[in-house]
Design a protein around this motif. Structure first.
Motif, mmCIF file in Angstrom:
data_model
loop_
_atom_site.group_PDB
_atom_site.id
_atom_site.type_symbol
_atom_site.label_atom_id
_atom_site.label_comp_id
_atom_site.label_asym_id
_atom_site.label_seq_id
_atom_site.Cartn_x
_atom_site.Cartn_y
_atom_site.Cartn_z
ATOM 1 N N HIS A 11 48.220 -78.874 27.859
ATOM 2 C CA HIS A 11 48.353 -77.794 28.853
ATOM 3 C C HIS A 11 47.113 -76.900 28.776
ATOM 4 C CE1 HIS A 11 52.559 -78.996 29.330
ATOM 5 N NE2 HIS A 11 52.629 -79.027 28.014
ATOM 6 N N ASP A 56 52.998 -67.129 22.936
ATOM 7 C CA ASP A 56 53.888 -68.151 23.491
ATOM 8 C C ASP A 56 53.729 -69.480 22.753
ATOM 9 O OD1 ASP A 56 55.868 -68.995 25.164
ATOM 10 O OD2 ASP A 56 54.749 -68.742 27.035
ATOM 11 N N PRO A 165 53.989 -75.613 27.216
ATOM 12 C CA PRO A 165 53.766 -75.212 28.629
ATOM 13 C C PRO A 165 53.442 -73.746 28.817
ATOM 14 C CG PRO A 165 55.724 -76.593 28.411
ATOM 15 C CD PRO A 165 55.318 -76.238 27.020
ATOM 16 N N CYS A 166 53.945 -72.882 27.915
ATOM 17 C CA CYS A 166 53.656 -71.441 27.951
ATOM 18 C C CYS A 166 54.053 -70.796 29.285
ATOM 19 C CB CYS A 166 52.174 -71.175 27.662
ATOM 20 S SG CYS A 166 51.644 -71.672 26.012
ATOM 21 N N GLU A 167 55.264 -71.055 29.720
ATOM 22 C CA GLU A 167 55.724 -70.512 30.999
ATOM 23 C C GLU A 167 55.727 -68.987 30.997
ATOM 24 O OE1 GLU A 167 56.106 -72.174 33.578
ATOM 25 O OE2 GLU A 167 56.187 -74.256 32.859
ATOM 26 N N GLU A 168 56.158 -68.377 29.882
ATOM 27 C CA GLU A 168 56.182 -66.913 29.824
ATOM 28 C C GLU A 168 54.773 -66.339 29.919
ATOM 29 O OE1 GLU A 168 58.314 -65.451 26.489
ATOM 30 O OE2 GLU A 168 60.176 -66.537 26.955
ATOM 31 N N LEU A 170 52.201 -67.719 31.388
ATOM 32 C CA LEU A 170 51.721 -67.890 32.760
ATOM 33 C C LEU A 170 52.251 -66.773 33.662
ATOM 34 C CD1 LEU A 170 52.100 -71.767 33.105
ATOM 35 C CD2 LEU A 170 49.946 -70.471 33.165
ATOM 36 N N ALA A 171 53.544 -66.457 33.482
ATOM 37 C CA ALA A 171 54.124 -65.379 34.286
ATOM 38 C C ALA A 171 53.468 -64.039 33.943
ATOM 39 C CB ALA A 171 55.629 -65.321 34.036
ATOM 40 N N ARG A 182 45.682 -74.836 36.539
ATOM 41 C CA ARG A 182 45.846 -75.972 35.636
ATOM 42 C C ARG A 182 44.613 -76.892 35.690
ATOM 43 N NH1 ARG A 182 50.449 -78.618 33.495
ATOM 44 N NH2 ARG A 182 49.649 -80.035 31.858
#
Length: 521
Positions: A11, A56, A165-168, A170-171, A182
């Protein structure tokens, strides 16, 4: 968290302050683009984004990789600051001249903690990112192998990689007004070439260095502790170990001949034009180095004029060839630094020596047959040796009767000494010992020729060929007629019937009897 290792992070995101919608079909930003940090809100947002990705991912520390100073990393958008932005982050180290400076300069400060493999807290890592965003002069990759990476581009772009993925994160990045995109990989990722085996600065390297210093072949060590800066060390047999103890972790090393005490001759050899690096030792024993061009030669000559010893080195890669090089390993002996030195002929010889194993087979070309009986064989840039007894199982043959210069031969490796760069080969080891065939003839009677008379008997050749094996007929095994005349009736070249009593291939001995080969009267 995964184990350390060279793993492509799955990622990877480019984080910018520019909306991807403002890009043309080639991906180039079409709006206003500021390549200088604002030292304010945008810079703070970028740092918060890096921290969010790190948190994250689950990392609280970062590893400094491939650190650099201005000659290679400073992009020129802002003037470098004193200490390259490292002051307060790392302890100050000894002064050093930047190896890549464009002209004569004063000493530039170094920092002992800013080296490849240095572990820093996340907080210090963020300050390093700030210094790179501000183009203060120092640059490095910040990574946790197999887990996390952050690279700073010249255009204020951040390239952040993670094994998650580190979704938090990214948000959070989007909430800060930044744009994560990406990517498959970071354009600032380290590219390594595994075609060449890197020589380590291990005990074996230092043993070779000791021998070179003792032989007056080497006298100067260049320590490239970060990309773009070097420290120089004068070497004597009494200082080698002290120099080794003070080197920076994972430093790249280059060994050079000694400085010349004829400083006037060195200054007189300055070229008419071009770049050179002047290296000299002052009266206090300190080593200095400066890169200069023809316009700066007068100032360089003035600085070198009072030196104790000096040298001029080319800065061009194809002309700058030290004696040999290495990269310092970690304390456990493993080379984890990813940067490499340009291999010299001696380094390639080392790599060849490390690939050889006693008992293995190698092909080479005979280059010389020495008067003292040693045959030299080129095995790929390195001359190996075959001692006379290892050419043939048969005795007495001259090397030139067995091999010739230019002949390609296969040989068995007997011994490898990387420190002395010595390889011993055997030609005969790849062939069956013909003496073993004679062992099957014990008890047989043959007629041979007398080759030598000795006080305790005579030697008889038991094979027809000129270099056939010879055996000893002891006095006690001569026929009585010869004992009575004290062998006066035996001459070299006489035929003599003998019985083979014993064959010892290990001791290379054959016992014969004349008495048992003739019928009793």
């Amino acid at each position: 968290m995964p184990d350390d290792g060279e793993v492509q992070l799955p990622h990877v995101h480019r984080v910018t302050a520019h909306d991807p919608a403002d890009r043309d079909e080639h991906g180039h930003h079409t709006g206003a683009e500021n390549t200088v940090s604002d030292h304010g809100e945008v810079e703070a947002a970028r740092l918060q984004a890096v921290e969010a990705f790190a948190r994250d991912t689950g990392v609280d520390h970062l590893i400094v990789r491939e650190p650099q100073v201005p000659s290679l990393a400073h992009f020129g958008a802002e003037p470098p600051v004193d200490g390259f932005g490292l002051d307060g982050l790392f302890p100050a180290g000894p002064a050093a001249d930047p190896a890549g400076s464009a002209g004569p300069v004063g000493p530039a400060g170094s920092h002992d903690g800013f080296h490849d493999g240095a572990e820093v807290s996340l907080e210090v890592g963020l300050e390093l990112v700030r210094a790179m965003l501000r183009d203060n002069g120092a640059w490095c990759r910040l990574e946790v192998e197999g887990a996390f990476a952050v690279h700073v581009g010249w255009d204020q772009y951040l390239y952040i990689g993670s094994f998650r993925p580190c979704e938090e994160a990214l948000a959070r990045t989007r909430a800060l007004g930044l744009f994560p995109e990406r990517l498959d990989s970071s354009p600032y990722g380290m590219e390594t070439d595994d075609a060449e085996v890197q020589r380590p600065g291990d005990d074996e390297f230092w043993a070779v260095l000791h021998r070179s210093v003792d032989a007056y072949r080497a006298g100067l060590l260049e320590e490239m502790y970060v990309e773009g800066a070097s420290r120089w060390h004068r070497l004597t047999r009494d200082t080698v170990d002290t120099v080794r103890a003070g080197l920076a972790p994972r430093a790249r090393l280059a060994v050079w001949p000694s400085l010349s005490c004829d400083v006037d001759a060195v200054i007189g050899s300055l070229p008419a034009e071009g770049l050179v690096e002047g290296v000299w030792q002052d009266e206090d024993g300190r080593i200095h180095s400066v890169v200069a061009d023809e316009e700066e030669f007068p100032e360089l000559a003035a600085r070198m004029s009072g030196a104790e010893a000096a040298a001029l080195l080319s800065v061009y890669a194809d002309e700058r060839v030290p004696l040999f090089t290495a990269v310092m390993p970690d304390d456990d002996g493993v080379v984890r630094a990813r940067w490499r030195t340009d291999p010299t002929p001696a380094d390639r010889n080392w790599a060849l020596l490390k690939s050889l194993r006693p008992g293995g087979t190698i092909t080479g070309t005979v280059t010389r047959i020495a008067d003292f009986g040693v045959t030299f064989v080129d095995i790929g840039g390195l001359d190996a040796m075959i001692n006379g007894p290892e050419l043939s199982w048969r005795p007495g043959a001259h090397p030139s009767d067995i091999v010739s210069v230019g002949q390609e031969v296969d040989a068995e490796i007997l011994d490898v000494d990387p420190v002395r760069e010595h390889v011993a080969l055997s030609l005969k080891a790849l062939h069956e010992d013909p003496m073993l065939l004679l062992a099957g003839q014990i008890g047989r009677t043959v007629v041979g020729r007398v080759t030598k008379l000795v006080p305790f008997g005579v030697f008889v050749r038991v094979e027809e060929s000129e270099n056939g094996f010879e055996g000893l007929v002891h006095d006690s095994e001569l026929a009585d007629e010869h004992l009575e005349t004290s062998r006066s009736g035996i001459r070299v070249g006489d035929p003599m019937p003998v019985r083979i009593l014993d064959v010892d291939p290990v001791r290379r001995r054959i016992a014969l009897s004349h008495r048992q080969a003739v019928p009793e009267p």
